[in-house]
Design a protein around this motif. Structure first.
Motif, mmCIF file in Angstrom:
data_model
loop_
_atom_site.group_PDB
_atom_site.id
_atom_site.type_symbol
_atom_site.label_atom_id
_atom_site.label_comp_id
_atom_site.label_asym_id
_atom_site.label_seq_id
_atom_site.Cartn_x
_atom_site.Cartn_y
_atom_site.Cartn_z
ATOM 1 N N GLN A 244 0.845 -1.194 0.000
ATOM 2 C CA GLN A 244 0.000 0.000 0.000
ATOM 3 C C GLN A 244 0.874 1.234 0.000
ATOM 4 O OE1 GLN A 244 -2.945 0.123 3.117
ATOM 5 N NE2 GLN A 244 -4.183 1.610 1.972
ATOM 6 N N ALA A 245 0.775 1.996 -1.065
ATOM 7 C CA ALA A 245 1.500 3.251 -1.184
ATOM 8 C C ALA A 245 0.643 4.375 -0.612
ATOM 9 C CB ALA A 245 1.829 3.523 -2.647
ATOM 10 N N PRO A 246 1.265 5.487 -0.206
ATOM 11 C CA PRO A 246 0.497 6.601 0.359
ATOM 12 C C PRO A 246 -0.594 7.079 -0.584
ATOM 13 C CG PRO A 246 2.839 6.929 0.706
ATOM 14 C CD PRO A 246 2.717 5.742 -0.198
ATOM 15 N N GLY A 247 -1.805 7.192 -0.061
ATOM 16 C CA GLY A 247 -2.917 7.677 -0.858
ATOM 17 C C GLY A 247 -3.508 6.670 -1.820
ATOM 18 N N LYS A 248 -3.024 5.435 -1.763
ATOM 19 C CA LYS A 248 -3.520 4.416 -2.689
ATOM 20 C C LYS A 248 -4.092 3.233 -1.914
ATOM 21 C CE LYS A 248 -0.440 5.480 -6.551
ATOM 22 N NZ LYS A 248 0.517 4.918 -7.548
ATOM 23 N N GLN A 249 -4.879 2.435 -2.620
ATOM 24 C CA GLN A 249 -5.428 1.236 -2.009
ATOM 25 C C GLN A 249 -4.376 0.126 -1.944
ATOM 26 O OE1 GLN A 249 -8.961 0.228 -4.305
ATOM 27 N NE2 GLN A 249 -10.252 1.381 -2.896
ATOM 28 N N ARG A 250 -4.588 -0.797 -1.015
ATOM 29 C CA ARG A 250 -3.699 -1.936 -0.925
ATOM 30 C C ARG A 250 -3.848 -2.777 -2.195
ATOM 31 N NH1 ARG A 250 -3.402 -5.211 4.673
ATOM 32 N NH2 ARG A 250 -3.164 -3.028 5.299
ATOM 33 N N GLU A 251 -2.725 -3.225 -2.740
ATOM 34 C CA GLU A 251 -2.751 -3.994 -3.973
ATOM 35 C C GLU A 251 -1.927 -5.261 -3.830
ATOM 36 O OE1 GLU A 251 -1.012 -1.670 -7.116
ATOM 37 O OE2 GLU A 251 0.997 -1.760 -6.257
ATOM 38 N N LEU A 252 -2.315 -6.245 -4.630
ATOM 39 C CA LEU A 252 -1.626 -7.516 -4.612
ATOM 40 C C LEU A 252 -0.273 -7.392 -5.285
ATOM 41 C CD1 LEU A 252 -3.147 -10.952 -5.379
ATOM 42 C CD2 LEU A 252 -1.117 -10.237 -6.625
ATOM 43 N N VAL A 253 0.743 -8.008 -4.678
ATOM 44 C CA VAL A 253 2.077 -8.047 -5.273
ATOM 45 C C VAL A 253 2.347 -9.445 -5.825
ATOM 46 C CG1 VAL A 253 4.549 -7.848 -4.820
ATOM 47 C CG2 VAL A 253 2.937 -6.247 -3.737
ATOM 48 N N ALA A 254 2.170 -10.451 -4.961
ATOM 49 C CA ALA A 254 2.439 -11.828 -5.375
ATOM 50 C C ALA A 254 1.672 -12.768 -4.461
ATOM 51 C CB ALA A 254 3.933 -12.133 -5.312
ATOM 52 N N THR A 255 1.232 -13.878 -5.022
ATOM 53 C CA THR A 255 0.577 -14.914 -4.240
ATOM 54 C C THR A 255 1.274 -16.248 -4.464
ATOM 55 O OG1 THR A 255 -0.995 -15.425 -6.009
ATOM 56 C CG2 THR A 255 -1.686 -13.789 -4.357
ATOM 57 N N ILE A 256 1.033 -17.162 -3.541
ATOM 58 C CA ILE A 256 1.622 -18.488 -3.659
ATOM 59 C C ILE A 256 0.614 -19.506 -3.152
ATOM 60 C CG2 ILE A 256 2.745 -18.410 -1.386
ATOM 61 C CD1 ILE A 256 5.157 -19.876 -2.780
ATOM 62 N N THR A 257 0.510 -20.640 -3.859
ATOM 63 C CA THR A 257 -0.415 -21.681 -3.428
ATOM 64 C C THR A 257 0.314 -22.669 -2.522
ATOM 65 O OG1 THR A 257 0.101 -23.177 -5.266
ATOM 66 C CG2 THR A 257 -1.568 -21.476 -5.660
ATOM 67 N N SER A 258 -0.464 -23.559 -1.923
ATOM 68 C CA SER A 258 0.141 -24.561 -1.056
ATOM 69 C C SER A 258 1.076 -25.485 -1.838
ATOM 70 C CB SER A 258 -0.949 -25.389 -0.365
ATOM 71 O OG SER A 258 -1.788 -26.000 -1.332
ATOM 72 N N GLY A 259 0.863 -25.560 -3.130
ATOM 73 C CA GLY A 259 1.739 -26.372 -3.971
ATOM 74 C C GLY A 259 2.966 -25.631 -4.469
ATOM 75 N N GLY A 260 3.065 -24.359 -4.068
ATOM 76 C CA GLY A 260 4.235 -23.576 -4.440
ATOM 77 C C GLY A 260 4.098 -22.808 -5.741
ATOM 78 N N HIS A 261 2.888 -22.813 -6.325
ATOM 79 C CA HIS A 261 2.694 -22.063 -7.568
ATOM 80 C C HIS A 261 2.547 -20.578 -7.266
ATOM 81 C CE1 HIS A 261 1.502 -21.294 -11.677
ATOM 82 N NE2 HIS A 261 0.462 -20.616 -11.233
ATOM 83 N N ALA A 262 3.307 -19.754 -7.963
ATOM 84 C CA ALA A 262 3.326 -18.314 -7.698
ATOM 85 C C ALA A 262 2.665 -17.527 -8.821
ATOM 86 C CB ALA A 262 4.760 -17.844 -7.526
ATOM 87 N N ASN A 263 2.035 -16.433 -8.431
ATOM 88 C CA ASN A 263 1.482 -15.475 -9.391
ATOM 89 C C ASN A 263 1.944 -14.087 -8.988
ATOM 90 O OD1 ASN A 263 -0.331 -16.826 -11.402
ATOM 91 N ND2 ASN A 263 -1.204 -17.634 -9.524
ATOM 92 N N TYR A 264 2.152 -13.231 -9.970
ATOM 93 C CA TYR A 264 2.689 -11.907 -9.707
ATOM 94 C C TYR A 264 1.863 -10.835 -10.398
ATOM 95 C CZ TYR A 264 6.789 -14.598 -8.329
ATOM 96 O OH TYR A 264 7.636 -15.491 -7.720
ATOM 97 N N ALA A 265 1.816 -9.680 -9.770
ATOM 98 C CA ALA A 265 1.248 -8.516 -10.434
ATOM 99 C C ALA A 265 2.137 -8.158 -11.617
ATOM 100 C CB ALA A 265 1.171 -7.345 -9.464
ATOM 101 N N ASN A 266 1.537 -7.643 -12.666
ATOM 102 C CA ASN A 266 2.315 -7.299 -13.863
ATOM 103 C C ASN A 266 3.443 -6.320 -13.544
ATOM 104 O OD1 ASN A 266 0.825 -8.930 -15.596
ATOM 105 N ND2 ASN A 266 -0.650 -7.310 -16.064
ATOM 106 N N ALA A 267 3.208 -5.440 -12.582
ATOM 107 C CA ALA A 267 4.194 -4.405 -12.270
ATOM 108 C C ALA A 267 5.485 -4.969 -11.682
ATOM 109 C CB ALA A 267 3.589 -3.395 -11.301
ATOM 110 N N VAL A 268 5.426 -6.192 -11.138
ATOM 111 C CA VAL A 268 6.608 -6.744 -10.474
ATOM 112 C C VAL A 268 7.114 -8.020 -11.142
ATOM 113 C CG1 VAL A 268 5.791 -5.788 -8.295
ATOM 114 C CG2 VAL A 268 5.391 -8.204 -8.792
#
Length: 121
Positions: free
Chosen positions: A39-63
Motif C-alpha cells: 500500500q502506497a500513500p494515498g492508494k489502495q492496498r494492492e496484490l504483489v504476489a501470491t503463492i499456493t500450497s503447492g508452491g505455484h506463484a502469481n505476480y502482479a504485472n508491475a513486479v
C-alpha cells in the motif's frame, strides 16, 4: 495467539534489492501463506504476489520478472525477493495467511503489521 511479523524493509536506491520475510509465530496446527500486498500513500492496498500450497506463484504485472515469492514451511516463513527496485515500488508491504489455531482448533486469517520499503531515484 498467532502472529505474522514482517521484516527486511528499508531505504534502497533504484536498481537495488531487498529481501522481505514474514515469520509466523504462536500456537497453530497449520498455516497457509497467501501472499504479499503493498500500500502506497494515498492508494489502495494492492496484490504483489501470491503463492499456493503447492508452491505455484502469481505476480502482479508491475513486479513480474523482478520479484520472487517463496515459502519455507519448516521455518513458517514467507519471503519476497525484490530486485531491480523502482521508486514506484515504494510502499508498506504486508503478508497474510490463514490456518487453524491449536487453541479450540479455530480458524484464523491474519495480516502482518507491515514493513516499509522506500526506493529513492
Amino acid at each position: 495467539q498467532v502472529q505474522l511479523v514482517e521484516s527486511g524493509g528499508g531505504l534502497v536506491q533504484a536498481g537495488g534489492s531487498l529481501r522481505l520475510s514474514c515469520v509466523a509465530s504462536g500456537s497453530f496446527f497449520s498455516i497457509n501463506f497467501l501472499g504479499w500486498y503493498r500500500q502506497a500513500p494515498g492508494k489502495q492496498r494492492e496484490l504483489v504476489a501470491t503463492i499456493t500450497s503447492g508452491g505455484h506463484a502469481n505476480y502482479a504485472n508491475a513486479v513480474k520478472g523482478r520479484f520472487t515469492i517463496s515459502e519455507d514451511n519448516a521455518k513458517n516463513t514467507l519471503t519476497l525477493q525484490m530486485n531491480s527496485l523502482k521508486p514506484e515500488d515504494t510502499a508498506i508491504y504486508y503478508c497474510n495467511a490463514y490456518g487453524i489455531r491449536t487453541l479450540n482448533a479455530s480458524l484464523y486469517y491474519l495480516w502482518g503489521q507491515g514493513t516499509q520499503v522506500t526506493v529513492s531515484s
